[in-house]
Design a protein around this motif. Structure first.
Motif, PDB file in Angstrom:
ATOM      1  N   UNK A   1      -6.054  -8.216  -6.388  1.00  0.00           N
ATOM      2  CA  UNK A   1      -5.588  -7.243  -7.372  1.00  0.00           C
ATOM      3  C   UNK A   1      -4.562  -6.325  -6.726  1.00  0.00           C
ATOM      4  N   UNK A   2      -3.711  -5.769  -7.532  1.00  0.00           N
ATOM      5  CA  UNK A   2      -2.727  -4.806  -7.041  1.00  0.00           C
ATOM      6  C   UNK A   2      -3.408  -3.445  -6.941  1.00  0.00           C
ATOM      7  N   UNK A   3      -3.502  -2.913  -5.722  1.00  0.00           N
ATOM      8  CA  UNK A   3      -4.159  -1.626  -5.503  1.00  0.00           C
ATOM      9  C   UNK A   3      -3.156  -0.491  -5.336  1.00  0.00           C
ATOM     10  N   UNK A   4      -1.896  -0.821  -5.093  1.00  0.00           N
ATOM     11  CA  UNK A   4      -0.821   0.176  -5.015  1.00  0.00           C
ATOM     12  C   UNK A   4       0.493  -0.556  -5.261  1.00  0.00           C
ATOM     13  N   UNK A   5       1.423   0.116  -5.915  1.00  0.00           N
ATOM     14  CA  UNK A   5       2.741  -0.477  -6.142  1.00  0.00           C
ATOM     15  C   UNK A   5       3.779   0.629  -6.227  1.00  0.00           C
ATOM     16  N   UNK A   6       5.021   0.227  -6.078  1.00  0.00           N
ATOM     17  CA  UNK A   6       6.126   1.183  -6.165  1.00  0.00           C
ATOM     18  C   UNK A   6       7.368   0.451  -6.653  1.00  0.00           C
TER      19      UNK A   6
ATOM     20  N   UNK B   1       1.013  -3.775  -3.085  1.00  0.00           N
ATOM     21  CA  UNK B   1      -0.015  -3.963  -2.073  1.00  0.00           C
ATOM     22  C   UNK B   1      -1.168  -4.646  -2.791  1.00  0.00           C
ATOM     23  N   UNK B   2      -1.454  -5.888  -2.393  1.00  0.00           N
ATOM     24  CA  UNK B   2      -2.499  -6.687  -3.026  1.00  0.00           C
ATOM     25  C   UNK B   2      -3.735  -6.682  -2.131  1.00  0.00           C
TER      26      UNK B   2
ATOM     27  N   UNK C   1       1.359  -8.068   0.998  1.00  0.00           N
ATOM     28  CA  UNK C   1       2.428  -7.484   0.183  1.00  0.00           C
ATOM     29  C   UNK C   1       3.045  -8.572  -0.687  1.00  0.00           C
ATOM     30  N   UNK C   2       3.462  -8.166  -1.880  1.00  0.00           N
ATOM     31  CA  UNK C   2       4.204  -9.070  -2.758  1.00  0.00           C
ATOM     32  C   UNK C   2       5.411  -8.301  -3.297  1.00  0.00           C
ATOM     33  N   UNK C   3       6.581  -8.887  -3.121  1.00  0.00           N
ATOM     34  CA  UNK C   3       7.819  -8.293  -3.638  1.00  0.00           C
ATOM     35  C   UNK C   3       8.326  -9.186  -4.759  1.00  0.00           C
ATOM     36  N   UNK C   4       8.588  -8.575  -5.902  1.00  0.00           N
ATOM     37  CA  UNK C   4       9.123  -9.295  -7.051  1.00  0.00           C
ATOM     38  C   UNK C   4      10.422  -8.623  -7.474  1.00  0.00           C
ATOM     39  N   UNK C   5      11.503  -9.405  -7.518  1.00  0.00           N
ATOM     40  CA  UNK C   5      12.804  -8.901  -7.959  1.00  0.00           C
ATOM     41  C   UNK C   5      12.944  -9.057  -9.473  1.00  0.00           C
TER      42      UNK C   5
ATOM     43  N   UNK D   1       1.621   3.435  -1.174  1.00  0.00           N
ATOM     44  CA  UNK D   1       0.573   4.239  -0.547  1.00  0.00           C
ATOM     45  C   UNK D   1      -0.333   3.294   0.237  1.00  0.00           C
ATOM     46  N   UNK D   2      -1.059   3.840   1.182  1.00  0.00           N
ATOM     47  CA  UNK D   2      -2.013   3.031   1.934  1.00  0.00           C
ATOM     48  C   UNK D   2      -3.298   2.856   1.128  1.00  0.00           C
ATOM     49  N   UNK D   3      -3.944   1.732   1.370  1.00  0.00           N
ATOM     50  CA  UNK D   3      -5.221   1.450   0.733  1.00  0.00           C
ATOM     51  C   UNK D   3      -6.083   0.723   1.731  1.00  0.00           C
TER      52      UNK D   3
END
Length: 156
Positions: free
Chosen positions: A49-54, A68-69, A79-83, A154-156
């Protein structure tokens, strides 16, 4: 009598210093079971699950999202980066731009992994780090005509 106490104290300080040196020398980034493995091939992504994103944005707008997954089953993070667009020519001198990239970093020891979005793709995810009882963060980098975008979750 005071002389004996001083000598014992010095021996204790020296012994303590040697012990700290041994701990410091062996206290480098720990390698846990899932470190550096694929969340997909290990099955950890199945409950990720995504616990933090920006948002990855600058004055030109939002170009993508860094996430941050986390897998509760495996206790791992990645980490997952989606353009919001397909990655254009990148990664070589003639392109003039670096390919978009993501990273995962475990806070306690700095262990990190990264991934790069290749030309024609829109997404990448990093290898994972073990994260039970620890914290990690994801970061992303995009190099485009309107400038570089560097964003961290953010950190998780």
């Amino acid at each position: 009598m005071n002389l004996k106490k001083r000598r014992l104290a010095r021996v204790g300080v020296l012994a303590g210093g040697v012990a700290l040196s041994v701990i410091a020398a062996t206290g480098s980034a720990s390698a846990y079971t899932y470190d550096g493995t694929s969340p997909s091939s290990t099955g950890c992504s199945s409950d990720g699950t995504t616990v933090a994103s920006a948002p990855m944005k600058n004055s030109a707008g939002t170009m993508g999202t860094i996430e941050l997954r986390y897998s509760l089953t495996c206790h791992t993070a990645w980490a997952r980066l989606t353009l919001n667009y397909t990655q254009f020519a990148c990664g070589n001198a003639s392109a003039g731009y670096a390919c978009a990239a993501a990273g995962i970093t475990r806070n306690n020891d700095g262990r990190s992994y990264s991934c790069t979005i290749s030309q024609g793709q829109t997404q990448c995810y990093t290898p994972q780090v073990y994260d039970k009882g620890l914290t990690s963060f994801a970061d992303g980098h995009i190099d485009i005509v309107s400038g570089q975008i560097d964003t961290r979750t953010a950190s998780y």
